[in-house]
Each structure stands twice: as C-alpha cells, then as structure tokens.
Design a protein around this motif. Sequence first.
Motif, PDB file in Angstrom:
ATOM      1  N   THR A  15       0.838  -1.201   0.000  1.00 37.47           N
ATOM      2  CA  THR A  15       0.000   0.000   0.000  1.00 37.47           C
ATOM      3  C   THR A  15       0.872   1.250   0.000  1.00 37.47           C
ATOM      4  O   THR A  15       0.582   2.217  -0.718  1.00 37.47           O
ATOM      5  CB  THR A  15      -0.957  -0.013   1.210  1.00 37.47           C
ATOM      6  OG1 THR A  15      -1.809  -1.160   1.097  1.00 37.47           O
ATOM      7  CG2 THR A  15      -1.811   1.234   1.261  1.00 37.47           C
ATOM      8  N   TRP A  18       2.253   1.573  -3.584  1.00 39.88           N
ATOM      9  CA  TRP A  18       1.288   1.983  -4.604  1.00 39.88           C
ATOM     10  C   TRP A  18       0.699   3.365  -4.370  1.00 39.88           C
ATOM     11  O   TRP A  18       0.398   4.076  -5.329  1.00 39.88           O
ATOM     12  CB  TRP A  18       0.154   0.979  -4.680  1.00 39.88           C
ATOM     13  CG  TRP A  18       0.497  -0.297  -5.370  1.00 39.88           C
ATOM     14  CD1 TRP A  18       1.612  -0.581  -6.107  1.00 39.88           C
ATOM     15  CD2 TRP A  18      -0.289  -1.476  -5.391  1.00 39.88           C
ATOM     16  NE1 TRP A  18       1.561  -1.869  -6.578  1.00 39.88           N
ATOM     17  CE2 TRP A  18       0.389  -2.447  -6.151  1.00 39.88           C
ATOM     18  CE3 TRP A  18      -1.514  -1.821  -4.835  1.00 39.88           C
ATOM     19  CZ2 TRP A  18      -0.098  -3.719  -6.367  1.00 39.88           C
ATOM     20  CZ3 TRP A  18      -1.996  -3.091  -5.047  1.00 39.88           C
ATOM     21  CH2 TRP A  18      -1.302  -4.029  -5.813  1.00 39.88           C
ATOM     22  N   TYR A  19       0.494   3.741  -3.112  1.00 36.53           N
ATOM     23  CA  TYR A  19      -0.248   4.966  -2.824  1.00 36.53           C
ATOM     24  C   TYR A  19       0.514   5.992  -1.998  1.00 36.53           C
ATOM     25  O   TYR A  19       0.078   7.140  -1.891  1.00 36.53           O
ATOM     26  CB  TYR A  19      -1.559   4.629  -2.114  1.00 36.53           C
ATOM     27  CG  TYR A  19      -2.423   3.711  -2.927  1.00 36.53           C
ATOM     28  CD1 TYR A  19      -3.144   4.193  -4.014  1.00 36.53           C
ATOM     29  CD2 TYR A  19      -2.494   2.354  -2.638  1.00 36.53           C
ATOM     30  CE1 TYR A  19      -3.912   3.348  -4.785  1.00 36.53           C
ATOM     31  CE2 TYR A  19      -3.264   1.502  -3.405  1.00 36.53           C
ATOM     32  CZ  TYR A  19      -3.973   1.996  -4.476  1.00 36.53           C
ATOM     33  OH  TYR A  19      -4.727   1.148  -5.230  1.00 36.53           O
ATOM     34  N   HIS A  21       3.195   7.585  -2.605  1.00 36.56           N
ATOM     35  CA  HIS A  21       3.706   8.687  -3.422  1.00 36.56           C
ATOM     36  C   HIS A  21       2.679   9.784  -3.642  1.00 36.56           C
ATOM     37  O   HIS A  21       3.031  10.901  -4.036  1.00 36.56           O
ATOM     38  CB  HIS A  21       4.218   8.169  -4.767  1.00 36.56           C
ATOM     39  CG  HIS A  21       3.141   7.571  -5.605  1.00 36.56           C
ATOM     40  ND1 HIS A  21       2.382   8.323  -6.461  1.00 36.56           N
ATOM     41  CD2 HIS A  21       2.689   6.296  -5.696  1.00 36.56           C
ATOM     42  CE1 HIS A  21       1.503   7.535  -7.059  1.00 36.56           C
ATOM     43  NE2 HIS A  21       1.672   6.299  -6.606  1.00 36.56           N
ATOM     44  N   LEU A  22       1.409   9.510  -3.364  1.00 35.00           N
ATOM     45  CA  LEU A  22       0.375  10.529  -3.543  1.00 35.00           C
ATOM     46  C   LEU A  22       0.563  11.702  -2.580  1.00 35.00           C
ATOM     47  O   LEU A  22       0.025  12.780  -2.812  1.00 35.00           O
ATOM     48  CB  LEU A  22      -1.016   9.913  -3.373  1.00 35.00           C
ATOM     49  CG  LEU A  22      -1.376   8.826  -4.399  1.00 35.00           C
ATOM     50  CD1 LEU A  22      -2.745   8.248  -4.101  1.00 35.00           C
ATOM     51  CD2 LEU A  22      -1.309   9.367  -5.816  1.00 35.00           C
ATOM     52  N   LYS A  23       1.325  11.491  -1.519  1.00 31.61           N
ATOM     53  CA  LYS A  23       1.656  12.577  -0.596  1.00 31.61           C
ATOM     54  C   LYS A  23       2.805  13.431  -1.134  1.00 31.61           C
ATOM     55  O   LYS A  23       3.124  14.465  -0.572  1.00 31.61           O
ATOM     56  CB  LYS A  23       2.032  12.021   0.783  1.00 31.61           C
ATOM     57  CG  LYS A  23       0.936  11.296   1.518  1.00 31.61           C
ATOM     58  CD  LYS A  23      -0.145  12.238   1.987  1.00 31.61           C
ATOM     59  CE  LYS A  23       0.308  12.989   3.214  1.00 31.61           C
ATOM     60  NZ  LYS A  23      -0.703  13.842   3.793  1.00 31.61           N
ATOM     61  N   THR A  25       3.337  14.616  -4.585  1.00 27.41           N
ATOM     62  CA  THR A  25       3.025  14.859  -5.997  1.00 27.41           C
ATOM     63  C   THR A  25       3.984  15.841  -6.658  1.00 27.41           C
ATOM     64  O   THR A  25       4.015  15.935  -7.884  1.00 27.41           O
ATOM     65  CB  THR A  25       1.573  15.358  -6.157  1.00 27.41           C
ATOM     66  OG1 THR A  25       1.391  16.522  -5.340  1.00 27.41           O
ATOM     67  CG2 THR A  25       0.581  14.281  -5.749  1.00 27.41           C
ATOM     68  N   SER A  36       8.960   3.400  -5.047  1.00 26.08           N
ATOM     69  CA  SER A  36       7.859   2.432  -4.916  1.00 26.08           C
ATOM     70  C   SER A  36       8.323   1.017  -5.214  1.00 26.08           C
ATOM     71  O   SER A  36       7.934   0.073  -4.522  1.00 26.08           O
ATOM     72  CB  SER A  36       6.704   2.811  -5.855  1.00 26.08           C
ATOM     73  OG  SER A  36       6.102   4.012  -5.425  1.00 26.08           O
ATOM     74  N   PHE A  76      -5.786  -0.739   3.247  1.00 29.26           N
ATOM     75  CA  PHE A  76      -5.989   0.457   2.442  1.00 29.26           C
ATOM     76  C   PHE A  76      -6.965   1.417   3.118  1.00 29.26           C
ATOM     77  O   PHE A  76      -6.775   2.633   3.072  1.00 29.26           O
ATOM     78  CB  PHE A  76      -6.491   0.115   1.037  1.00 29.26           C
ATOM     79  CG  PHE A  76      -6.708   1.353   0.217  1.00 29.26           C
ATOM     80  CD1 PHE A  76      -5.634   2.020  -0.340  1.00 29.26           C
ATOM     81  CD2 PHE A  76      -7.975   1.860   0.038  1.00 29.26           C
ATOM     82  CE1 PHE A  76      -5.818   3.176  -1.067  1.00 29.26           C
ATOM     83  CE2 PHE A  76      -8.178   3.025  -0.694  1.00 29.26           C
ATOM     84  CZ  PHE A  76      -7.098   3.681  -1.252  1.00 29.26           C
ATOM     85  N   ALA A  80      -5.946   5.147   3.770  1.00 28.86           N
ATOM     86  CA  ALA A  80      -6.671   6.252   3.136  1.00 28.86           C
ATOM     87  C   ALA A  80      -7.128   7.277   4.161  1.00 28.86           C
ATOM     88  O   ALA A  80      -7.054   8.486   3.919  1.00 28.86           O
ATOM     89  CB  ALA A  80      -7.870   5.714   2.345  1.00 28.86           C
ATOM     90  N   LEU A  84      -3.829   9.659   3.915  1.00 32.04           N
ATOM     91  CA  LEU A  84      -4.327  10.540   2.863  1.00 32.04           C
ATOM     92  C   LEU A  84      -5.438  11.474   3.329  1.00 32.04           C
ATOM     93  O   LEU A  84      -5.828  12.382   2.595  1.00 32.04           O
ATOM     94  CB  LEU A  84      -4.814   9.710   1.668  1.00 32.04           C
ATOM     95  CG  LEU A  84      -3.750   8.842   0.989  1.00 32.04           C
ATOM     96  CD1 LEU A  84      -4.364   8.038  -0.142  1.00 32.04           C
ATOM     97  CD2 LEU A  84      -2.584   9.690   0.498  1.00 32.04           C
ATOM     98  N   GLU A  86      -8.605  10.855   3.739  1.00 33.63           N
ATOM     99  CA  GLU A  86      -9.890  10.649   3.067  1.00 33.63           C
ATOM    100  C   GLU A  86     -10.921  10.125   4.056  1.00 33.63           C
ATOM    101  O   GLU A  86     -10.578   9.583   5.100  1.00 33.63           O
ATOM    102  CB  GLU A  86      -9.716   9.673   1.904  1.00 33.63           C
ATOM    103  CG  GLU A  86      -8.798  10.224   0.825  1.00 33.63           C
ATOM    104  CD  GLU A  86      -8.694   9.317  -0.388  1.00 33.63           C
ATOM    105  OE1 GLU A  86      -9.348   8.244  -0.416  1.00 33.63           O
ATOM    106  OE2 GLU A  86      -7.946   9.672  -1.308  1.00 33.63           O
TER     107      GLU A  86
END
Length: 113
Positions: A15, A18-19, A21-23, A25, A36, A76, A80, A84, A86
């Motif tokens: 996780t 895959w995710y 790196h969204l922190k 950008t 990753s 996840f 999230a 993230l 969310e």
Amino acid sequence: MPTILLLTASNIFMTLAWYGHLKFTGKPLWIVALVSWGIAFFAYWLAVPANRIGYMSGYSAGQLKVMQEVITLLVFGVFAVVVLGEKLRWNHAGAFVCLVGAVAFMFADKLRA
C-alpha cells in the motif's frame, strides 16, 4: 496465523508502494516509481513466504487470494483515512461486505468441517 501476519505486513508495504507517493506529488514520477519499486521488494519478500506457508498449511490458492484481498481492503482503508485524510463512505462498507461474502464462499468447506 503466520500467513495472516505476513500478508498483513506485505500489504502495508505494498500500500505504501502503490499509494504513498500521492503525498509527494511534487516529486518527479521516475523518482517515486523507483522508490515504490524498492518498497514493493519488501512486500514480495513477505507475500511469497506467506502464501507458501499458507498453502502448505492447507489453504487453497483461492482461499489465500481472497484472504489477501480482504487484508488489502482493511489496510488500504486505514491508510486512506490516516495518511491521505480521506473519509470512508457507504460504498467502502458495501465493498467490504461483498468481500466478507467472498470469504464465506471460499472457506465454506473449512467452516463445515
């Protein structure tokens, strides 16, 4: 139990791979892809023994896959929300209920025994 623990640890790493790196950008894609891949390396070092141990302990490949998917959704969901920021909604709960149904179908033979 070792299978579940190893799959959980593997899913945490995957996780992040895959995710996570969204922190970041603002970083170039090639850098986050390489980072990753490095993180995913550790996920595989945990997932492969988890599946081997589980299979040798009597789980079928299908049971291992469904188990992994449920763990993935749980990991996840936490990621999230915590990382993230969310919010979980009703459709996330619906997806989880569907996966619990998949687990019930895949483990029906073991539950009857």
